[in-house]
Design an enzyme around this catalytic site. Structure first.
Site, short mmCIF file in Angstrom:
data_model
loop_
_atom_site.label_atom_id
_atom_site.label_comp_id
_atom_site.label_asym_id
_atom_site.label_seq_id
_atom_site.Cartn_x
_atom_site.Cartn_y
_atom_site.Cartn_z
N GLY A 166 0.58 -0.99 -0.11
CA GLY A 166 -0.35 -0.29 -0.11
C GLY A 166 1.31 1.76 0.22
N ASP A 171 3.27 2.30 1.97
CA ASP A 171 4.08 2.05 2.75
C ASP A 171 4.92 1.81 1.53
OD1 ASP A 171 6.06 1.86 5.10
OD2 ASP A 171 4.91 -0.47 5.44
N SER A 192 -4.82 3.29 7.94
CA SER A 192 -5.78 2.01 8.65
C SER A 192 -6.84 1.92 7.80
CB SER A 192 -6.15 2.54 10.12
OG SER A 192 -5.19 1.84 10.51
N GLY A 221 -6.72 0.72 4.81
CA GLY A 221 -6.39 0.06 3.82
C GLY A 221 -6.54 -1.51 4.35
#
Length: 171
Positions: free
Chosen positions: A33, A35, A123, A125
């Site tokens: 995602g 990150d 949060s 995803g």
């Protein structure tokens, strides 16, 4: 001074702001995602600083709700502020941890002297937080934060997320 909140549909890695917030996992070593995108586009400098943080300050990983900054590497921002969002639970209220992601990231931004910060929908995803609830928590946390940041930009990846945040902000 009250923080200005803007919404953008797009890619957080392309935002020209002082700091981009990464919805990181506790390892700080990249993931999927947001990150993964930040680590891929930002280059090896981000990972190198994250490894140093793991070796020194956070040997067990970054705790949920906390925030820490690194270089932004090749991104068009100066810094990446990493925060670990909570996994949504229908059986336990973890909203205080989600709100802490935003307030702690803004506190780190203040320490850095950042005037503009871009946030993803933390949060929502793989951690499965319902978008409407996440939007309310995020916007409330940012509005109530004691921060010197002038602009908070929520960068929403798709039209659905943008619509939900727009409704929460303006509805």
């Amino acid at each position: 001074m009250r923080v200005r909140i803007n919404l953008v549909q797009g890619d957080i890695t392309e935002q020209r702001v002082d700091a981009i917030v990464n919805a990181a996992n506790s390892s700080l070593l990249g993931g999927g995602g947001v990150d993964g995108a930040i680590h891929r586009k930002g280059g090896p400098e981000i990972l190198a600083e994250c490894r140093k943080l793991r070796a020194s300050t956070y040997p067990q990983g970054l705790p949920t709700g906390q925030a820490v900054a690194t270089t932004a590497g090749l991104l068009p921002a100066r810094w990446v502020i990493h925060t670990v969002g909570p996994v949504h639970s229908p059986d336990e209220d973890r909203s205080h941890l989600l709100a802490a992601c935003y307030t702690n990231a803004l506190a780190v931004a203040d320490e850095l002297g950042a005037a503009s910060v871009a946030f993803p929908a933390v949060s929502t995803g793989i951690f499965c937080w319902p978008m409407a609830d996440a939007a309310e928590i995020a916007l409330t946390a940012v509005r109530q934060a004691a921060t010197r940041v002038a602009e908070v930009r929520f960068v929403l990846f798709d039209a659905r997320a943008y619509a939900v945040f727009d409704s929460a902000l303006n509805g």
